[in-house]
Design an enzyme around this catalytic site. Structure first.
Site, PDB file in Angstrom:
ATOM      1  N   TRP A 159       4.743  -5.118  -5.302  1.00 47.54           N
ATOM      2  CA  TRP A 159       4.557  -3.693  -5.580  1.00 47.54           C
ATOM      3  C   TRP A 159       5.905  -2.990  -5.378  1.00 47.54           C
ATOM      4  O   TRP A 159       6.559  -3.206  -4.350  1.00 47.54           O
ATOM      5  CB  TRP A 159       3.508  -3.138  -4.620  1.00 47.54           C
ATOM      6  CG  TRP A 159       3.208  -1.669  -4.753  1.00 47.54           C
ATOM      7  CD1 TRP A 159       3.091  -0.949  -5.909  1.00 47.54           C
ATOM      8  CD2 TRP A 159       2.967  -0.751  -3.680  1.00 47.54           C
ATOM      9  NE1 TRP A 159       2.795   0.350  -5.621  1.00 47.54           N
ATOM     10  CE2 TRP A 159       2.709   0.505  -4.260  1.00 47.54           C
ATOM     11  CE3 TRP A 159       2.935  -0.872  -2.292  1.00 47.54           C
ATOM     12  CZ2 TRP A 159       2.430   1.633  -3.504  1.00 47.54           C
ATOM     13  CZ3 TRP A 159       2.657   0.243  -1.531  1.00 47.54           C
ATOM     14  CH2 TRP A 159       2.406   1.477  -2.135  1.00 47.54           C
ATOM     15  N   ASP A 240      -1.580  -7.385   2.738  1.00 49.03           N
ATOM     16  CA  ASP A 240      -1.794  -6.086   2.102  1.00 49.03           C
ATOM     17  C   ASP A 240      -3.114  -6.170   1.340  1.00 49.03           C
ATOM     18  O   ASP A 240      -3.260  -6.968   0.410  1.00 49.03           O
ATOM     19  CB  ASP A 240      -0.622  -5.782   1.156  1.00 49.03           C
ATOM     20  CG  ASP A 240      -0.718  -4.376   0.586  1.00 49.03           C
ATOM     21  OD1 ASP A 240      -1.731  -3.691   0.823  1.00 49.03           O
ATOM     22  OD2 ASP A 240       0.225  -3.953  -0.102  1.00 49.03           O
ATOM     23  N   ALA A 242      -5.215  -3.802  -0.676  1.00 53.14           N
ATOM     24  CA  ALA A 242      -5.331  -2.469  -1.281  1.00 53.14           C
ATOM     25  C   ALA A 242      -6.472  -2.381  -2.296  1.00 53.14           C
ATOM     26  O   ALA A 242      -6.811  -1.285  -2.736  1.00 53.14           O
ATOM     27  CB  ALA A 242      -4.011  -2.086  -1.952  1.00 53.14           C
ATOM     28  N   LYS A 275      -8.673   2.976  -3.458  1.00 55.39           N
ATOM     29  CA  LYS A 275      -9.207   2.541  -4.758  1.00 55.39           C
ATOM     30  C   LYS A 275     -10.683   2.202  -4.669  1.00 55.39           C
ATOM     31  O   LYS A 275     -11.460   2.590  -5.524  1.00 55.39           O
ATOM     32  CB  LYS A 275      -8.458   1.313  -5.280  1.00 55.39           C
ATOM     33  CG  LYS A 275      -7.023   1.197  -4.836  1.00 55.39           C
ATOM     34  CD  LYS A 275      -6.041   1.861  -5.750  1.00 55.39           C
ATOM     35  CE  LYS A 275      -4.681   1.891  -5.103  1.00 55.39           C
ATOM     36  NZ  LYS A 275      -3.583   2.124  -5.976  1.00 55.39           N
TER      37      LYS A 275
HETATM   38  C1  LMR Z   1       0.095   1.653  -8.066  1.00 55.58           C
HETATM   39  O1  LMR Z   1       0.730   0.643  -7.790  1.00 55.58           O
HETATM   40  O2  LMR Z   1       0.079   2.125  -9.202  1.00 55.58           O
HETATM   41  C2  LMR Z   1      -0.706   2.338  -7.007  1.00 55.58           C
HETATM   42  O3  LMR Z   1      -0.726   1.581  -5.856  1.00 55.58           O
HETATM   43  C3  LMR Z   1      -0.269   3.733  -6.772  1.00 55.58           C
HETATM   44  C4  LMR Z   1       1.052   3.813  -6.080  1.00 55.58           C
HETATM   45  O4  LMR Z   1       1.106   4.520  -5.079  1.00 55.58           O
HETATM   46  O5  LMR Z   1       2.030   3.210  -6.531  1.00 55.58           O
END
Ligand code: LMR
Length: 426
Positions: A159, A240, A242, A275
């Site tokens: 990410w 993580d 999420a 989410k």
């Molecule tokens: C994403 O990766 O699009 C989401 O987790 C929102 C973010 O905060 O980046």
């Protein structure tokens, strides 16, 4: 102003104790002018650009939010009801504590580790945090308090926000191989070999489910192999979580965390409720830390409270109070689980729709999209192709071709598939 440095005069209240003839002057800044303009956030910048686009053709495959059949990001029924009940019943908004709402912490820990808390209830330290991001940051601060100068190994790719979130806390970031975007393939052997070469005590960031950028998860056998290496090399897993419940289901998505909790003495888990409860802006998350016994757990709880106090003093309560009520009210919990299941099923059916249409339009195999999980997949697109898709076709996605599959719909899939096929052909 007589000063050659000065840009303009602002106020002149002699009674404020000015020693320059009774006038204050706004002179050249002494510090903040050193700041340079920051580039747009790689993910949130896509949303901002999408909002500005007036084309009726535009498609948002950028930020990771769930979208329903009408393209809206809904509030689950159970969340709405819990919120109404909670507001009606609430009689004070006085402070809780730096570690937040204990009911929420216990409920989310049980959802994550299972109702027996992986048999390690007394080893757990819990702190509510502002979203999964807050939980990641709190975990990074805890690790640094334990070992200043520590390194964390993140998947390549990961990410986009992991890097500043963990790196700005002071952790040194390194990468382990994870995914080959040119072959749409997991690099499992390379990943395992990289982990097996790490010295004891290194921290490894693992995506518990719905890999947060490729959608490519490990299967049960691969997780068992990772847990074996992590235990044998005495590594510290930081997981993580999420997208709990948005991959397969609540139990299967948590299997990796539960496995790790049984395999190693110390595990950190950053949980996001954004989410799966649809409460993105309420900033609701949990950091759960498993340690080697009740004594270290109590020491860690003290550190979590102190760290939270210095970071944000106390986490926001609203979302946590809602989640606590949903999870502790059988009827609401059941309804939330039903709606969550609908969300994950819908995303998986959109995966099939997109994969089939892309395969037809390109005459290439996109079947791999069907076997990935969660909101994301990573299309084999160059940066230039991502820009072309945005500028010529109004299809918005995050850098490196990361798409939010929940943004695909029966109404836009034709435009997305034929458009991206044309972009890929060049
Ligand atoms: C994403 O990766 O699009 C989401 O987790 C929102 C973010 O905060 O980046």
């Amino acid at each position: 102003c007589s000063s050659r440095e000065c840009r303009r005069r602002v106020v002149a209240p002699a009674e404020r104790g000015c020693d320059n003839g009774g006038a204050f002057f706004l002179c050249r800044p002494v510090m903040l002018e050193t700041l340079t303009r920051v580039p747009p956030d790689p993910i949130l910048g896509v949303s901002a650009a999408f909002q500005k686009d007036e084309s009726p053709q535009k498609v948002d495959l950028g930020v990771g939010v769930y979208k329903d059949e009408s393209g809206k990001t809904p509030i689950p029924r159970a969340v709405k009801r819990a919120e109404q009940e909670m507001l009606a019943a609430q009689i004070t908004k006085t402070y809780l504590s730096p570690i937040g709402n204990p009911g929420f912490n216990a409920q989310v820990a049980a959802l994550t580790f299972g109702s027996d808390l992986a048999g390690r209830k007394s080893d757990l330290s819990l702190a509510q945090a502002p979203g999964g991001s807050g939980a990641l940051r709190l975990g990074a601060e805890l690790l640094l308090a334990a070992r200043p100068g520590a390194s964390i190994h993140v998947s390549d790719p990961t990410w986009a926000n992991h890097v500043p979130l963990l790196g700005n806390a002071g952790l040194r970031l390194q990468k382990y191989p994870y995914y080959d975007a040119t072959r749409n393939a997991l690099l499992f052997d390379q990943m395992l070999a990289a982990l097996d070469a790490l010295p004891a005590g290194e921290i490894v960031l693992l995506h518990a489910c719905c890999h947060h950028t490729t959608g490519q998860d490990l299967d049960a056998t691969q997780w068992a192999a990772v847990a074996e290496v992590v235990a044998r090399r005495r590594l510290v897993p930081f997981m993580d979580m999420a997208y709990h419940g948005l991959g397969e289901d609540l139990d299967r998505d948590a299997a990796s965390v539960r496995l790790m909790a049984k395999a190693v003495p110390e595990v950190l888990v950053a949980v996001s409720c954004s989410k799966n409860f649809g409460i993105y802006r309420e900033r609701t998350g949990l950091l759960a830390v498993l340690s080697a016994g009740s004594e270290p757990a109590s020491i860690i709880s003290g550190h979590l409270g102190r760290l939270a106090r210095t970071l944000w003093s106390m986490p926001p309560d609203h979302g946590a109070a809602i989640v606590d009520r949903v999870l502790s009210t059988p009827e609401l919990r059941q309804d939330w689980m039903t709606e969550l299941r609908h969300m994950s099923n819908r995303i998986n059916s959109l995966r099939a729709l997109l994969a089939d249409r892309l395969s037809e339009a390109t005459q290439r195999d996109f079947g791999w999209i069907k076997s990935q999980r969660g909101m994301f997949s990573r299309l084999p697109l160059t940066t230039e192709q991502v820009i072309t898709a945005r500028e010529a076709l109004h299809i918005y996605m995050a850098p490196y071709g990361r798409i939010n599959v929940a943004g695909v719909s029966p109404a836009n899939v034709e435009h997305v598939a034929t458009g991206l096929a044309a972009v890929m052909r060049g």
